[in-house]
Design a protein around this motif. Structure first.
Motif, PDB file in Angstrom:
ATOM      1  N   ARG A 133      17.150  -9.332   7.616  1.00  0.00           N
ATOM      2  CA  ARG A 133      17.441  -9.155   6.585  1.00  0.00           C
ATOM      3  C   ARG A 133      16.742  -9.734   5.366  1.00  0.00           C
ATOM      4  N   ALA A 152       9.540  -3.465  -3.544  1.00  0.00           N
ATOM      5  CA  ALA A 152       9.494  -2.019  -3.978  1.00  0.00           C
ATOM      6  C   ALA A 152      10.160  -2.102  -5.460  1.00  0.00           C
ATOM      7  N   GLN A 153      11.033  -2.832  -5.689  1.00  0.00           N
ATOM      8  CA  GLN A 153      11.609  -2.557  -7.096  1.00  0.00           C
ATOM      9  C   GLN A 153      10.649  -3.430  -8.079  1.00  0.00           C
ATOM     10  N   GLN A 203      13.812  -7.218   5.005  1.00  0.00           N
ATOM     11  CA  GLN A 203      14.473  -6.062   3.919  1.00  0.00           C
ATOM     12  C   GLN A 203      14.555  -6.545   2.605  1.00  0.00           C
ATOM     13  N   ARG A 204      15.276  -7.818   2.471  1.00  0.00           N
ATOM     14  CA  ARG A 204      15.307  -8.059   0.822  1.00  0.00           C
ATOM     15  C   ARG A 204      13.959  -8.227   0.423  1.00  0.00           C
ATOM     16  N   GLN A 215      10.988  -6.773   1.132  1.00  0.00           N
ATOM     17  CA  GLN A 215      10.545  -5.436   1.012  1.00  0.00           C
ATOM     18  C   GLN A 215      11.334  -4.700  -0.177  1.00  0.00           C
ATOM     19  N   ARG A 216      12.417  -4.976  -0.318  1.00  0.00           N
ATOM     20  CA  ARG A 216      13.192  -4.253  -1.439  1.00  0.00           C
ATOM     21  C   ARG A 216      13.053  -4.786  -2.764  1.00  0.00           C
ATOM     22  N   ARG A 217      12.746  -6.077  -2.793  1.00  0.00           N
ATOM     23  CA  ARG A 217      12.265  -6.797  -4.187  1.00  0.00           C
ATOM     24  C   ARG A 217      10.915  -6.335  -4.432  1.00  0.00           C
TER      25      ARG A 217
END
Length: 415
Positions: free
Chosen positions: A349, A359-360, A352-353, A355-357
């Motif tokens: 998790r 990407a954003q 993933q967080r 990587q998500r940040r």
């Protein structure tokens, strides 16, 4: 510092949580494990009270429920994945295998929300003691080292999931196996799938029920049933087999027809090879399925069938997974496995967080760069399309009195 303050860590110490390998519940590892273990043994309200009495930690029953079911769900997923691997590795195992094993399956009903009932299936595996090593006491103990597996599932799914325990105990590798159970069809299919050559034994108590119904219906119908008839029939069945019993019931069916007699003749007729109790006892096999009846009480009924309890179907199997670990005396092993799984899920998790940040952030930077390039392009285009107005670069540098080439001759002429 109070005991509660010493055992509970606030969210402000997130880097320390990770350094000390603390669970995400805010509880220290021992307190978290104690909470889940109590929740698997007791009703959630009682578990919260016991946790406060033992460790001085006051939690709500909803927290006990949530953490217990979450831990059970992780064990459930983990064992489901292990079952797929066990099906692919039939006949392989790491634990030593006894020469003779017995397995027994059965089902028991659990109350669900909405007034419904569902069957929890259980299988028990045990080591059969040689005749010369048995305890010479009133119990005449024939099996030891019992382990069980329980699930709320259909027969096919249950057979697949039970592969974990079947493989661990070495049912496929044992020299000889017996299957003691009632005459349910799904149990015969279960034995076919895991050990088709097992010695199949119809539970003696189950067969005795059919004979008991004959005596009961005969008395209710006013027929003469000799005193001690049932005891004599059971002795004959246990020590000499079902042949004379079948002849006796055929005579009774002809001269004193009863529904119970017809049922017994039809039921026994399909299972005569499973009723050779004199041979089974001579070979040292148990003839009763008491071990699975006991497992139904210990695993499922002692926790899920208390007064007033009704369960959501999704919550039954997570709790059964924890109950299996307790009753099989493998709690520490299963807990360590689910704890490692929890850490892996938490790490996944976090990744993933992150990587998500990332990407954003990359998307925001890309949008800003595009906007800057567009503004720059628009400015250049506007500068090329609009004629120059205002002071020249020389006027900006030297002021308004800058002389042009055209103005110089005129100025000198006036002078």
């Amino acid at each position: 510092m109070s005991i509660r303050a010493a055992l509970i860590v606030g969210t402000a110490f997130f880097p320390l949580d990770e350094l000390l390998d603390l669970p995400q519940t805010g509880l220290m590892p021992h307190a978290h494990q104690s909470l889940v273990r109590l929740g698997a043994r007791l009703p959630f309200e009682e578990a919260a009270s016991e946790l406060h009495a033992l460790l001085g930690i006051q939690v709500s029953d909803s927290l006990v429920r949530r953490q217990t079911l979450q831990a059970g769900a992780r064990v459930l997923v983990m064992q489901t994945e292990q079952a797929s691997a066990a099906c692919a590795l039939v006949g392989e195992g790491t634990e030593p295998v006894a020469c003779r094993l017995a397995m027994s399956g059965d089902g028991a009903m659990v109350p669900l929300r909405g007034g419904c009932w569902a069957e929890v299936k259980t299988v028990v595996i045990a080591e059969v003691l040689p005749a010369h090593t048995r305890h010479q006491d009133a119990t005449d103990k024939r099996t030891i080292n019992h382990s069980c597996f329980s699930r709320l599932a259909d027969a096919t799914t249950f057979a697949d999931l039970a592969s974990v325990e079947i493989t661990r105990r070495g049912i496929e590798r044992a020299a000889a196996v017996c299957a003691v159970q009632d005459g349910a069809e799904w149990l015969q299919g279960f034995v076919d799938g895991h050990r088709f050559d097992a010695v199949r034994i119809l539970d003696f108590a189950h067969a005795a029920e059919y004979l008991g119904r004959i005596a009961e219906q005969g008395e209710l119908a006013g027929q003469h049933v000799p005193k001690g008839w049932l005891r004599a029939m059971l002795h004959e069945l246990k020590h000499h087999g079902p042949e004379r019993i079948m002849k006796h019931m055929a005579w009774w069916q002809e001269h004193r027809p009863l529904p119970a007699v017809s049922d017994a003749v039809r039921y026994f007729g399909k299972r005569l090879p499973q009723m050779q109790y004199q041979e089974f006892q001579t070979q040292g096999w148990p003839i009763g399925s008491g071990m699975v009846e006991s497992a139904n009480k210990r695993v499922m009924q002692a926790r899920l069938k208390r007064a007033g309890m009704h369960w959501e179907p999704a919550n039954v199997n997570p709790l059964l997974a924890l109950r299996d670990a307790l009753c099989n005396h493998r709690w520490e092993e299963v807990w360590d496995q689910q704890h490692q799984r929890q850490r892996e899920e938490h790490h996944a998790r976090r990744v993933q967080r992150s990587q998500r940040r990332r990407a954003q952030l990359e998307q925001v930077l890309e949008e800003q760069l595009i906007e800057i390039l567009l503004l720059s392009a628009r400015g250049k285009a506007k500068a090329q399309q609009t004629p120059h107005k205002g002071r020249t670069e020389g006027q900006k540098r030297w002021g308004r009195m800058t002389f042009s080439r055209k103005a110089l001759p005129n100025r000198f002429a006036k002078m």
